[in-house]
Design an enzyme around this catalytic site. Structure first.
Site, PDB file in Angstrom:
ATOM      1  CB  CYS A 150      20.857  29.383  21.478  1.00  0.00           C
ATOM      2  SG  CYS A 150      19.187  29.555  20.836  1.00  0.00           S
TER       3      CYS A 150
ATOM      4  CE1 TYR B 113      13.852  24.315  20.258  1.00  0.00           C
ATOM      5  CE2 TYR B 113      14.804  25.132  18.211  1.00  0.00           C
ATOM      6  CZ  TYR B 113      14.961  24.568  19.454  1.00  0.00           C
ATOM      7  OH  TYR B 113      16.209  24.234  19.919  1.00  0.00           O
TER       8      TYR B 113
END
Length: 360
Positions: A25, A186
């Site tokens: 990210c 996640y």
């Protein structure tokens, strides 16, 4: 010849070498306005540098399948036309350089709505660009995170559809590989582990119930992703909470099911589902997890985690420990690492920009 620089063919797609870029990210997309979560100049320059550096496959960072699925408000997203167009620019350039463009699709679950890491990474509330996260169960990631909303069955199925919609957009944008993010605590990983999944319905309890959502996402994506293109799945091989969490043996069982449902390669990482876990890190510390999946299921795997040196990467691939290596931080430090590796391993010239030919 170098095994690291042999092509890798999955379905009809041939990747020119086995040095691949792991999703990382960037937290650098606009958080508000008409271009929310759209890739901009930073993303283009970042990924273009690794493509011109000789990377065979680049997997773009975790890209939210919905606004609520982002890790942070500054994450990339893929739920509207503006986002599709912004990503097309990157995918087209990577393709022009001979690099295969791939993208990781994700939903952050209970770890959603956090600030950028360099600003502390704390959870953000609705008064600060944030939102209330969702999860399989009302179990916060840690004491600083809010108690997430427990998803209903209808909402779970809606999210599976969002993965499919984003995969369809990824194809339109020119990507040739889609990876489903099922790791690092996640949403999909939260369903897998009994540490985070306390449900008592068809999505919780037994192993078969806890993997149900992962398989439904895979099936939904496979209905829209072309039969001739590969689908990857990233998993945390263990959440380092054995025997009470998700285990390596569980990963092997899941890998066999994923293969039956149309997954072509398992990207094998670990951890992320619980804070303050003791992880015995070291060079290549996650490679044995990938090797076990490959040897026990026959599913191709990519190894990741502190792979930094060409000889180390060559040994992993040549020795059959993994089919490819995914480099993360090393490619942040050294965008042209594949070119250095090719020289050191005597692999010959790596295809690259003609403009850089004088440096070959």
């Amino acid at each position: 010849m170098s095994a690291l620089f042999e092509p890798c063919t999955l379905r009809s797609l041939t990747i020119p070498n086995r040095v691949w870029m792991a999703p990382m990210c960037q937290y650098s997309a606009p958080a508000q306005g008409p271009l929310t979560s759209v890739a901009g100049d930073w993303h283009f320059a970042h990924y273009a540098a690794r493509a011109t550096g000789g990377t065979g496959l680049i997997l773009l960072e975790a890209t939210g399948v919905s606004p609520e699925g982002r890790i942070s408000p500054a994450d990339l997203g893929l739920w509207n036309d503006e986002q599709t167009a912004g990503l097309r620019r990157i995918a087209d350039f990577l393709t022009e350089q001979g690099t295969v463009p791939g993208i990781q699709l994700a939903h952050a679950g209970c770890k959603a709505s956090t600030d950028r890491p360099w600003r502390g990474g704390a959870p953000l509330g609705p008064d600060a660009e944030g939102w209330l996260p969702s999860a399989p169960s009302p179990v916060p990631f840690d004491e600083d995170h809010p108690v997430p909303h427990e998803l209903t069955v209808e909402q779970i199925q809606e999210i599976a559809g969002q993965f499919a919609d984003s995969a369809r957009r990824a194809l339109t944008a020119g990507f040739r590989v889609v990876e489903i993010h099922g790791a690092h605590g996640y949403l999909i990983g939260e369903f897998l582990s009994p540490h985070s999944n306390h449900r008592t319905d068809a999505y919780g309890g037994s192993f078969d119930n806890r993997v149900r959502f992962a398989l439904e996402v895979v099936d939904a994506v496979r209905t829209v992703w072309p039969e001739d293109l590969p689908l990857f799945f990233r998993v945390s091989a263990t959440d380092w909470l054995e025997p009470d969490g998700w285990t390596v043996a569980d990963t092997v069982r899941l890998a066999a099911l994923l293969r039956q449902h149309g997954v072509d390669l398992l990207d094998v990482s670990s951890g992320g589902n619980a804070p303050n876990v003791s992880i015995p890190t070291g060079p290549g510390y996650q490679v044995p997890f990938a090797t076990r999946v490959r040897s026990e299921t026959g599913l191709p795997v990519a190894a990741v985690g502190l792979i930094t040196e060409p000889g180390q990467a060559e040994k992993i691939v040549a020795g059959g420990e993994a089919d490819a290596v995914l480099l993360g931080r090393q490619l942040l430090r050294e965008p042209s690492w594949p070119r250095r590796a090719a020289r050191e391993l005597g692999a010959g010239h790596v295809t690259g920009p003609v403009q850089y030919g004088r440096a070959a």
